[in-house]
Design a protein around this motif. Structure first.
Motif, mmCIF file in Angstrom:
data_model
loop_
_atom_site.group_PDB
_atom_site.id
_atom_site.type_symbol
_atom_site.label_atom_id
_atom_site.label_comp_id
_atom_site.label_asym_id
_atom_site.label_seq_id
_atom_site.Cartn_x
_atom_site.Cartn_y
_atom_site.Cartn_z
ATOM 1 N N ALA A 54 -29.969 -42.403 -114.677
ATOM 2 C CA ALA A 54 -29.786 -41.119 -115.369
ATOM 3 C C ALA A 54 -30.708 -40.068 -114.777
ATOM 4 C CB ALA A 54 -30.035 -41.287 -116.863
ATOM 5 N N TRP A 55 -31.945 -40.456 -114.490
ATOM 6 C CA TRP A 55 -32.907 -39.513 -113.911
ATOM 7 C C TRP A 55 -32.408 -39.029 -112.548
ATOM 8 C CZ3 TRP A 55 -35.936 -39.498 -109.491
ATOM 9 C CH2 TRP A 55 -36.903 -38.504 -109.430
ATOM 10 N N ARG A 56 -31.939 -39.926 -111.716
ATOM 11 C CA ARG A 56 -31.425 -39.555 -110.398
ATOM 12 C C ARG A 56 -30.207 -38.630 -110.511
ATOM 13 N NH1 ARG A 56 -34.467 -42.368 -107.031
ATOM 14 N NH2 ARG A 56 -34.953 -44.537 -107.382
ATOM 15 N N GLU A 57 -29.339 -38.906 -111.451
ATOM 16 C CA GLU A 57 -28.176 -38.040 -111.665
ATOM 17 C C GLU A 57 -28.609 -36.639 -112.086
ATOM 18 O OE1 GLU A 57 -25.369 -39.853 -114.341
ATOM 19 O OE2 GLU A 57 -25.226 -41.655 -113.096
ATOM 20 N N GLN A 58 -29.610 -36.563 -112.961
ATOM 21 C CA GLN A 58 -30.124 -35.253 -113.382
ATOM 22 C C GLN A 58 -30.744 -34.508 -112.205
ATOM 23 O OE1 GLN A 58 -32.840 -36.135 -116.563
ATOM 24 N NE2 GLN A 58 -31.256 -35.933 -118.131
ATOM 25 N N GLN A 59 -31.497 -35.196 -111.394
ATOM 26 C CA GLN A 59 -32.114 -34.574 -110.216
ATOM 27 C C GLN A 59 -31.041 -34.061 -109.260
ATOM 28 O OE1 GLN A 59 -35.153 -34.147 -111.627
ATOM 29 N NE2 GLN A 59 -35.815 -34.188 -109.521
ATOM 30 N N GLN A 60 -30.009 -34.848 -109.057
ATOM 31 C CA GLN A 60 -28.929 -34.446 -108.165
ATOM 32 C C GLN A 60 -28.204 -33.221 -108.729
ATOM 33 O OE1 GLN A 60 -25.882 -37.404 -107.492
ATOM 34 N NE2 GLN A 60 -25.263 -36.432 -105.577
ATOM 35 N N ALA A 61 -27.966 -33.196 -110.032
ATOM 36 C CA ALA A 61 -27.299 -32.050 -110.662
ATOM 37 C C ALA A 61 -28.160 -30.795 -110.528
ATOM 38 C CB ALA A 61 -27.013 -32.346 -112.129
ATOM 39 N N ARG A 62 -29.475 -30.919 -110.697
ATOM 40 C CA ARG A 62 -30.376 -29.769 -110.536
ATOM 41 C C ARG A 62 -30.353 -29.250 -109.098
ATOM 42 N NH1 ARG A 62 -34.311 -32.862 -113.888
ATOM 43 N NH2 ARG A 62 -34.149 -31.959 -115.958
ATOM 44 N N GLU A 63 -30.384 -30.159 -108.145
ATOM 45 C CA GLU A 63 -30.331 -29.754 -106.740
ATOM 46 C C GLU A 63 -29.022 -29.054 -106.406
ATOM 47 O OE1 GLU A 63 -31.172 -33.209 -104.357
ATOM 48 O OE2 GLU A 63 -33.128 -33.497 -105.319
ATOM 49 N N GLN A 64 -27.919 -29.550 -106.946
ATOM 50 C CA GLN A 64 -26.621 -28.920 -106.708
ATOM 51 C C GLN A 64 -26.574 -27.530 -107.334
ATOM 52 O OE1 GLN A 64 -23.962 -31.902 -108.266
ATOM 53 N NE2 GLN A 64 -23.793 -32.961 -106.294
ATOM 54 N N ALA A 65 -27.133 -27.384 -108.550
ATOM 55 C CA ALA A 65 -27.157 -26.077 -109.212
ATOM 56 C C ALA A 65 -28.025 -25.105 -108.418
ATOM 57 C CB ALA A 65 -27.666 -26.209 -110.647
ATOM 58 N N SER A 66 -29.164 -25.564 -107.934
ATOM 59 C CA SER A 66 -30.036 -24.706 -107.127
ATOM 60 C C SER A 66 -29.346 -24.254 -105.857
ATOM 61 C CB SER A 66 -31.331 -25.436 -106.772
ATOM 62 O OG SER A 66 -32.138 -25.592 -107.895
ATOM 63 N N SER A 67 -28.671 -25.167 -105.204
ATOM 64 C CA SER A 67 -27.966 -24.843 -103.969
ATOM 65 C C SER A 67 -26.838 -23.855 -104.238
ATOM 66 C CB SER A 67 -27.417 -26.120 -103.336
ATOM 67 O OG SER A 67 -26.695 -25.815 -102.174
ATOM 68 N N ALA A 68 -26.076 -24.087 -105.285
ATOM 69 C CA ALA A 68 -24.968 -23.181 -105.629
ATOM 70 C C ALA A 68 -25.506 -21.796 -105.971
ATOM 71 C CB ALA A 68 -24.166 -23.751 -106.793
ATOM 72 N N ALA A 69 -26.611 -21.728 -106.707
ATOM 73 C CA ALA A 69 -27.197 -20.434 -107.068
ATOM 74 C C ALA A 69 -27.694 -19.700 -105.828
ATOM 75 C CB ALA A 69 -28.326 -20.626 -108.075
ATOM 76 N N ARG A 70 -28.348 -20.410 -104.913
ATOM 77 C CA ARG A 70 -28.826 -19.782 -103.675
ATOM 78 C C ARG A 70 -27.670 -19.240 -102.847
ATOM 79 N NH1 ARG A 70 -32.272 -24.067 -103.674
ATOM 80 N NH2 ARG A 70 -30.984 -25.234 -102.226
ATOM 81 N N ASP A 71 -26.625 -20.044 -102.707
ATOM 82 C CA ASP A 71 -25.453 -19.602 -101.934
ATOM 83 C C ASP A 71 -24.817 -18.370 -102.569
ATOM 84 O OD1 ASP A 71 -25.901 -21.760 -100.270
ATOM 85 O OD2 ASP A 71 -24.227 -22.958 -101.071
ATOM 86 N N THR A 72 -24.687 -18.381 -103.879
ATOM 87 C CA THR A 72 -24.082 -17.259 -104.588
ATOM 88 C C THR A 72 -24.951 -16.017 -104.484
ATOM 89 O OG1 THR A 72 -22.974 -18.774 -106.109
ATOM 90 C CG2 THR A 72 -23.187 -16.484 -106.818
ATOM 91 N N ALA A 73 -26.259 -16.182 -104.644
ATOM 92 C CA ALA A 73 -27.171 -15.039 -104.543
ATOM 93 C C ALA A 73 -27.097 -14.419 -103.153
ATOM 94 C CB ALA A 73 -28.602 -15.468 -104.866
ATOM 95 N N THR A 74 -27.036 -15.237 -102.130
ATOM 96 C CA THR A 74 -26.933 -14.731 -100.759
ATOM 97 C C THR A 74 -25.615 -13.995 -100.556
ATOM 98 O OG1 THR A 74 -28.332 -16.509 -99.922
ATOM 99 C CG2 THR A 74 -26.898 -15.416 -98.333
ATOM 100 N N ARG A 75 -24.540 -14.591 -101.017
ATOM 101 C CA ARG A 75 -23.206 -14.009 -100.841
ATOM 102 C C ARG A 75 -23.047 -12.698 -101.618
ATOM 103 N NH1 ARG A 75 -19.407 -17.424 -103.881
ATOM 104 N NH2 ARG A 75 -19.927 -15.972 -105.546
#
Length: 95
Positions: free
Chosen positions: A7-28
């Motif tokens: 569960a912890w690993r899944e949460q970490q992966q979800a946070r990393e994906q959200a961070s990446s999506a936010a960075r990509d969107t902010a740049t775009r």
């Protein structure tokens, strides 16, 4: 591995994906966001809410705060605690 670790690993992966999506969107969307916010100020004398900006640019509700904070940290937008204080940083929007 234990269920807790999985569960912890899944949460970490979800946070990393959200961070990446936010960075990509902010740049775009940096320029579009600054221009939209500046336009709202010109028309109304106040900034849009974070929800209004996110709706206008099609951002997922779960990422809006993260995207706006990224844009603020990059000098594209500014905000204060007061409602409708969201503004384009000086020099970030087209005149």
């Amino acid at each position: 591995m234990s269920d807790f670790e999985d569960a912890w690993r899944e949460q970490q992966q979800a946070r990393e994906q959200a961070s990446s999506a936010a960075r990509d969107t902010a740049t775009r969307d940096a320029e579009r966001a600054a221009n939209h916010v500046a336009g709202v100020w010109q028309r109304t004398g106040a900034g849009p809410t974070w929800t209004e900006l996110g709706d206008e640019l099609g951002w997922p509700p779960s990422l809006r705060a993260r995207i706006i904070r990224l844009l603020a940290s990059e000098g594209v937008l500014t905000y204060r605690a007061e409602p409708r204080s969201l503004a384009a940083a000086e020099g970030s929007a087209e005149s």
